[in-house]
Motif scaffolding. Structure first.
Motif, PDB file in Angstrom:
ATOM      1  N   ILE A   1       0.842  -1.195   0.000  1.00 30.69           N
ATOM      2  CA  ILE A   1       0.000   0.000   0.000  1.00 30.69           C
ATOM      3  C   ILE A   1       0.875   1.242   0.000  1.00 30.69           C
ATOM      4  N   LYS A   2       0.596   2.104  -0.930  1.00 26.88           N
ATOM      5  CA  LYS A   2       1.333   3.367  -1.049  1.00 26.88           C
ATOM      6  C   LYS A   2       0.524   4.440  -0.317  1.00 26.88           C
ATOM      7  N   ASN A   3       0.937   4.754   0.922  1.00 24.64           N
ATOM      8  CA  ASN A   3       0.183   5.735   1.695  1.00 24.64           C
ATOM      9  C   ASN A   3       1.006   6.968   2.053  1.00 24.64           C
ATOM     10  N   LYS A   4       2.191   7.099   1.507  1.00 23.15           N
ATOM     11  CA  LYS A   4       3.021   8.277   1.730  1.00 23.15           C
ATOM     12  C   LYS A   4       2.993   9.137   0.474  1.00 23.15           C
ATOM     13  N   TRP A   5       2.879  10.434   0.648  1.00 25.75           N
ATOM     14  CA  TRP A   5       2.762  11.348  -0.466  1.00 25.75           C
ATOM     15  C   TRP A   5       4.027  12.166  -0.638  1.00 25.75           C
ATOM     16  N   LEU A   6       4.385  12.424  -1.858  1.00 29.27           N
ATOM     17  CA  LEU A   6       5.476  13.320  -2.185  1.00 29.27           C
ATOM     18  C   LEU A   6       4.918  14.334  -3.176  1.00 29.27           C
TER      19      LEU A   6
END
Length: 129
Positions: A7-12
Motif C-alpha cells: 500500500i502506497k500511503n506516503k505522499w510526495l
C-alpha cells in the motif's frame, strides 16, 4: 498463503513548470509504463526502465485493418441475413439449389474473416507492447 499488498500511503508533492511537465510526459510516453506515478517512482528510486519503440507506420496499418474488419463483419452479417431469408422461402426449388451451392462460399467467407481477425489481433498486440 496470502500475498500482502504494497500500500502506497506516503505522499510526495512535487511542483513542475510547464516545460518540465512536458518533458516528463514526453519521456514517460517513451516507456512501457502505463501510469505516470509508477514512472516517476521508478525514476526517483533509480529502478530500471523499459523503453518502448513504436512503429508509427504500424499505427496506420492498424487503423486500416480495423476498418477492414468492421467491413468484413458487415458483409458476413448481410450474407447471413440474406441466406436466412432464402432458407425461409421454400416455394422455389431453384432458390434452394442456389442456397446449397453458396453454403460453401459462406464458409470460405467466414474463414477469411476469422483469419483477418486473428491477424488484426496479433498485429494490434505487437504494436501495443
Amino acid at each position: 498463503m496470502e500475498k500482502t499488498k504494497n500500500i502506497k500511503n506516503k505522499w510526495l508533492h512535487l511542483r513542475l513548470d510547464e516545460a518540465e511537465h512536458r518533458q516528463l510526459v514526453k519521456q514517460f510516453s517513451r516507456t512501457t509504463e502505463t501510469h505516470l506515478s509508477k514512472y516517476a517512482r521508478k525514476i526517483l528510486l533509480g529502478k530500471p526502465m523499459i523503453a518502448r519503440t513504436r512503429d508509427e507506420s504500424l499505427k496506420d496499418i492498424i487503423v486500416v485493418l480495423t476498418r477492414l474488419q468492421k467491413d468484413l463483419n458487415g458483409v458476413g452479417n448481410n450474407y447471413n441475413q440474406m441466406l436466412h431469408k432464402l432458407h425461409i422461402m421454400d416455394e422455389y426449388e431453384e432458390i434452394k439449389a442456389w442456397v446449397i451451392s453458396y453454403e460453401l462460399e459462406k464458409r470460405s467467407l467466414f474463414e477469411s474473416i476469422e483469419i483477418m481477425k486473428g491477424f488484426i489481433a496479433k498485429t494490434s498486440e505487437r504494436w501495443l507492447r
